[in-house]
Design an enzyme around this catalytic site. Structure first.
Site, PDB file in Angstrom:
ATOM      1  N   ALA A 129       0.863  -1.176   0.000  1.00  0.00           N
ATOM      2  CA  ALA A 129       0.000   0.000   0.000  1.00  0.00           C
ATOM      3  C   ALA A 129       0.899   1.226   0.000  1.00  0.00           C
ATOM      4  CB  ALA A 129      -0.884  -0.020   1.240  1.00  0.00           C
TER       5      ALA A 129
ATOM      6  N   GLY B  53       0.398  -5.223   1.128  1.00  0.00           N
ATOM      7  CA  GLY B  53      -0.864  -5.252   0.385  1.00  0.00           C
ATOM      8  C   GLY B  53      -0.715  -5.880  -0.998  1.00  0.00           C
TER       9      GLY B  53
ATOM     10  N   GLU C  35      -0.864  -9.484  -0.439  1.00  0.00           N
ATOM     11  CA  GLU C  35      -2.256  -9.809  -0.094  1.00  0.00           C
ATOM     12  C   GLU C  35      -3.124  -9.839  -1.348  1.00  0.00           C
ATOM     13  OE1 GLU C  35      -2.236  -6.714   2.934  1.00  0.00           O
ATOM     14  OE2 GLU C  35      -2.939  -8.183   4.397  1.00  0.00           O
TER      15      GLU C  35
ATOM     16  N   GLU D  15       5.146  -4.777   6.914  1.00  0.00           N
ATOM     17  CA  GLU D  15       4.304  -3.952   7.797  1.00  0.00           C
ATOM     18  C   GLU D  15       4.927  -3.760   9.178  1.00  0.00           C
ATOM     19  OE1 GLU D  15       3.076  -6.174   5.698  1.00  0.00           O
ATOM     20  OE2 GLU D  15       1.103  -5.561   4.973  1.00  0.00           O
TER      21      GLU D  15
HETATM   22  N1  DAK Z   1       4.516   3.323  -0.979  1.00  0.00           N
HETATM   23  C1  DAK Z   1       4.875   4.488  -1.552  1.00  0.00           C
HETATM   24  N2  DAK Z   1       5.964   4.626  -2.320  1.00  0.00           N
HETATM   25  C2  DAK Z   1       6.721   3.548  -2.500  1.00  0.00           C
HETATM   26  C3  DAK Z   1       6.418   2.292  -1.932  1.00  0.00           C
HETATM   27  C4  DAK Z   1       5.247   2.205  -1.138  1.00  0.00           C
HETATM   28  N3  DAK Z   1       4.850   1.066  -0.598  1.00  0.00           N
HETATM   29  N4  DAK Z   1       7.375   1.420  -2.297  1.00  0.00           N
HETATM   30  C5  DAK Z   1       8.241   2.094  -3.063  1.00  0.00           C
HETATM   31  N5  DAK Z   1       7.864   3.367  -3.201  1.00  0.00           N
HETATM   32  C6  DAK Z   1       8.523   4.422  -3.947  1.00  0.00           C
HETATM   33  C7  DAK Z   1       9.756   4.928  -3.209  1.00  0.00           C
HETATM   34  O1  DAK Z   1       9.388   5.882  -2.234  1.00  0.00           O
HETATM   35  C8  DAK Z   1      10.527   5.533  -4.362  1.00  0.00           C
HETATM   36  O2  DAK Z   1       9.968   6.783  -4.659  1.00  0.00           O
HETATM   37  P1  DAK Z   1      10.905   8.090  -4.919  1.00  0.00           P
HETATM   38  O3  DAK Z   1      11.733   8.210  -3.698  1.00  0.00           O
HETATM   39  O4  DAK Z   1      11.697   7.717  -6.148  1.00  0.00           O
HETATM   40  O5  DAK Z   1       9.936   9.197  -5.138  1.00  0.00           O
HETATM   41  C9  DAK Z   1      10.235   4.604  -5.516  1.00  0.00           C
HETATM   42  O6  DAK Z   1       9.045   3.904  -5.157  1.00  0.00           O
HETATM   43  C10 DAK Z   1      11.322   3.583  -5.765  1.00  0.00           C
HETATM   44  O7  DAK Z   1      11.570   2.913  -4.546  1.00  0.00           O
HETATM   45  P2  DAK Z   1      13.036   2.730  -3.950  1.00  0.00           P
HETATM   46  O8  DAK Z   1      13.931   3.837  -4.387  1.00  0.00           O
HETATM   47  O9  DAK Z   1      12.889   2.502  -2.500  1.00  0.00           O
HETATM   48  O10 DAK Z   1      13.481   1.403  -4.706  1.00  0.00           O
HETATM   49  P3  DAK Z   1      14.538   0.315  -4.189  1.00  0.00           P
HETATM   50  O11 DAK Z   1      14.782  -0.570  -5.360  1.00  0.00           O
HETATM   51  O12 DAK Z   1      15.712   0.961  -3.548  1.00  0.00           O
HETATM   52  O13 DAK Z   1      13.788  -0.501  -3.063  1.00  0.00           O
HETATM   53  C11 DAK Z   1      11.884  -1.672  -2.095  1.00  0.00           C
HETATM   54  C12 DAK Z   1      12.679  -1.315  -3.383  1.00  0.00           C
HETATM   55  C13 DAK Z   1      10.609  -2.404  -2.518  1.00  0.00           C
HETATM   56  C14 DAK Z   1      12.738  -2.603  -1.243  1.00  0.00           C
HETATM   57  C15 DAK Z   1      11.584  -0.373  -1.308  1.00  0.00           C
HETATM   58  O14 DAK Z   1      10.970   0.556  -2.214  1.00  0.00           O
HETATM   59  C16 DAK Z   1      10.655  -0.580  -0.167  1.00  0.00           C
HETATM   60  O15 DAK Z   1      11.037  -1.063   0.889  1.00  0.00           O
HETATM   61  N6  DAK Z   1       9.394  -0.107  -0.374  1.00  0.00           N
HETATM   62  C17 DAK Z   1       8.420  -0.085   0.683  1.00  0.00           C
HETATM   63  C18 DAK Z   1       7.842  -1.454   0.920  1.00  0.00           C
HETATM   64  C19 DAK Z   1       6.785  -1.352   1.963  1.00  0.00           C
HETATM   65  O16 DAK Z   1       7.065  -1.071   3.138  1.00  0.00           O
HETATM   66  N7  DAK Z   1       5.579  -1.477   1.500  1.00  0.00           N
HETATM   67  C20 DAK Z   1       4.415  -1.243   2.332  1.00  0.00           C
HETATM   68  C21 DAK Z   1       4.076  -2.550   2.945  1.00  0.00           C
HETATM   69  S1  DAK Z   1       2.902  -2.262   4.180  1.00  0.00           S
HETATM   70  C22 DAK Z   1      -3.320   0.612   5.912  1.00  0.00           C
HETATM   71  C23 DAK Z   1      -3.580   0.266   4.610  1.00  0.00           C
HETATM   72  C24 DAK Z   1      -2.807  -0.657   4.001  1.00  0.00           C
HETATM   73  C25 DAK Z   1      -1.724  -1.194   4.678  1.00  0.00           C
HETATM   74  C26 DAK Z   1      -1.466  -0.844   5.944  1.00  0.00           C
HETATM   75  C27 DAK Z   1      -2.251   0.044   6.587  1.00  0.00           C
HETATM   76  N8  DAK Z   1      -4.098   1.554   6.578  1.00  0.00           N
HETATM   77  C28 DAK Z   1      -5.038   2.342   5.840  1.00  0.00           C
HETATM   78  C29 DAK Z   1      -3.963   1.640   7.954  1.00  0.00           C
HETATM   79  C30 DAK Z   1      -0.836  -2.037   3.980  1.00  0.00           C
HETATM   80  C31 DAK Z   1       0.441  -1.904   4.271  1.00  0.00           C
HETATM   81  C32 DAK Z   1       1.464  -2.382   3.418  1.00  0.00           C
HETATM   82  O17 DAK Z   1       1.297  -2.782   2.291  1.00  0.00           O
END
Ligand code: DAK
Length: 259
Positions: free
Chosen positions: A66, A110, A113, A133
């Site tokens: 997400a 997400g 999921e 998460e």
């Molecule tokens: N959200 C927003 N932007 C994201 C993103 C994400 N989940 N994942 C990547 N990006 C963006 C990065 O910010 C970056 O943007 P800029 O800085 O260039 O503007 C761009 O995508 C490229 O990412 P990276 O530069 O970080 O790329 P890398 O190859 O270095 O790293 C990575 C890839 C996948 C390891 C890294 O991007 C990463 O760790 N991303 C975040 C993964 C993550 O934490 N995903 C969220 C999982 S939690 C809720 C609703 C839903 C949920 C929870 C609560 N509520 C309403 C309460 C669900 C939660 C989740 O899904």
């Protein structure tokens, strides 16, 4: 509603949904979730489509979770948003269509999921799965804590979810999270071949078969076997069954009509 971030097109009996936000690694925002809901509502009225394929734009990510920026902004509306998101993924899981996830890179939080809400997951070798998460001080809420243990068992689910670390496509395959792993270049070819094969089968039977498997997973074996009989009864009386049997005996291709 911005439709550019969630592309949708149909090619005969196969529909394609492309999560198209490559710059943010296809992170899902609420606009995209709403569009997904709309697409799956429309698909329920569409008798032509039998299989739906979901994939991510580019070759780096399926969906990197997400949108973290949006989660921050949601503030005290977070639980509300998560409930809505869970309902949308349930709609995908319960869709009468066969839904295949073509996982072409990161499938995190997400994103994983959403892949689990699909019926079948085919991954490219560079795919990575995980639930980061907990690293954000959050937990999975789009069905992850319930679907992951059902797919791979509680110990493995806890290992993946508690560590927050990613697993490779091959590990995901060994765990039973994905059904097949293939080279990045051949992913769509593989998925298209599978979708094509499935779409030649009786749509009425496919729908009943999916219903029987899904409904049966949540009840005791006794009840599940009754569910199977209920679905079987409907299939046995269907025009598709008459047509399929006749076509076999007449050595011709069946012309199924989904009833
Ligand atoms: N959200 C927003 N932007 C994201 C993103 C994400 N989940 N994942 C990547 N990006 C963006 C990065 O910010 C970056 O943007 P800029 O800085 O260039 O503007 C761009 O995508 C490229 O990412 P990276 O530069 O970080 O790329 P890398 O190859 O270095 O790293 C990575 C890839 C996948 C390891 C890294 O991007 C990463 O760790 N991303 C975040 C993964 C993550 O934490 N995903 C969220 C999982 S939690 C809720 C609703 C839903 C949920 C929870 C609560 N509520 C309403 C309460 C669900 C939660 C989740 O899904």
């Amino acid at each position: 509603m911005n439709r550019e971030e969630t592309l949708f097109n149909k090619e005969g009996p196969i529909a394609y949904i492309i999560i198209n936000r490559e710059k943010a690694l296809n992170a899902l925002n609420s606009n995209m979730m709403m569009r997904l809901e709309q697409i799956f509502s429309e698909l329920e009225q569409d008798d032509q489509v039998i299989v739906v394929v979901i994939t991510g734009a580019g070759n780096k990510a399926f969906i990197a979770g997400a949108d973290v920026k949006e989660i921050k902004e949601a503030g005290n509306k977070r639980s509300e948003l998560i409930a809505k998101g869970q309902a949308i993924l349930s709609k995908i899981r319960e869709s009468s269509k066969v839904v295949i996830a073509a996982v072409n890179g990161y499938a995190l939080g997400g994103g994983c999921e959403l892949a689990m809400a699909c019926d079948i997951r085919i991954a490219s070798e560079n795919a990575r799965f995980g639930f980061p998460e907990v690293k954000l001080g959050l937990m999975a809420g789009y069905g992850g804590t319930q679907l992951l243990p059902r797919l791979i068992g509680t110990g493995r689910a806890k290992y993946v979810m508690f560590s927050g670390e990613m697993i490779t496509a091959h590990e995901a395959y060994q765990f039973g999270l994905v059904e097949k792993v293939c080279g990045s270049e051949s992913l769509m070819e593989e998925v298209n071949t599978l979708a094509g094969k499935i779409s030649t089968n009786g749509p009425f039977a496919l729908k009943a078969c999916k219903g029987a498997i899904n409904r049966g997973m949540d009840v005791s074996l006794d009840k599940a076997l009754r569910v199977e009989l209920e679905e079987y009864d409907k299939v046995a009386r269907s025009k598709d069954a008459e047509e399929g049997i006749a076509a076999f005996l007449e050595k011709r291709t069946p012309a199924f009509r989904g009833r």
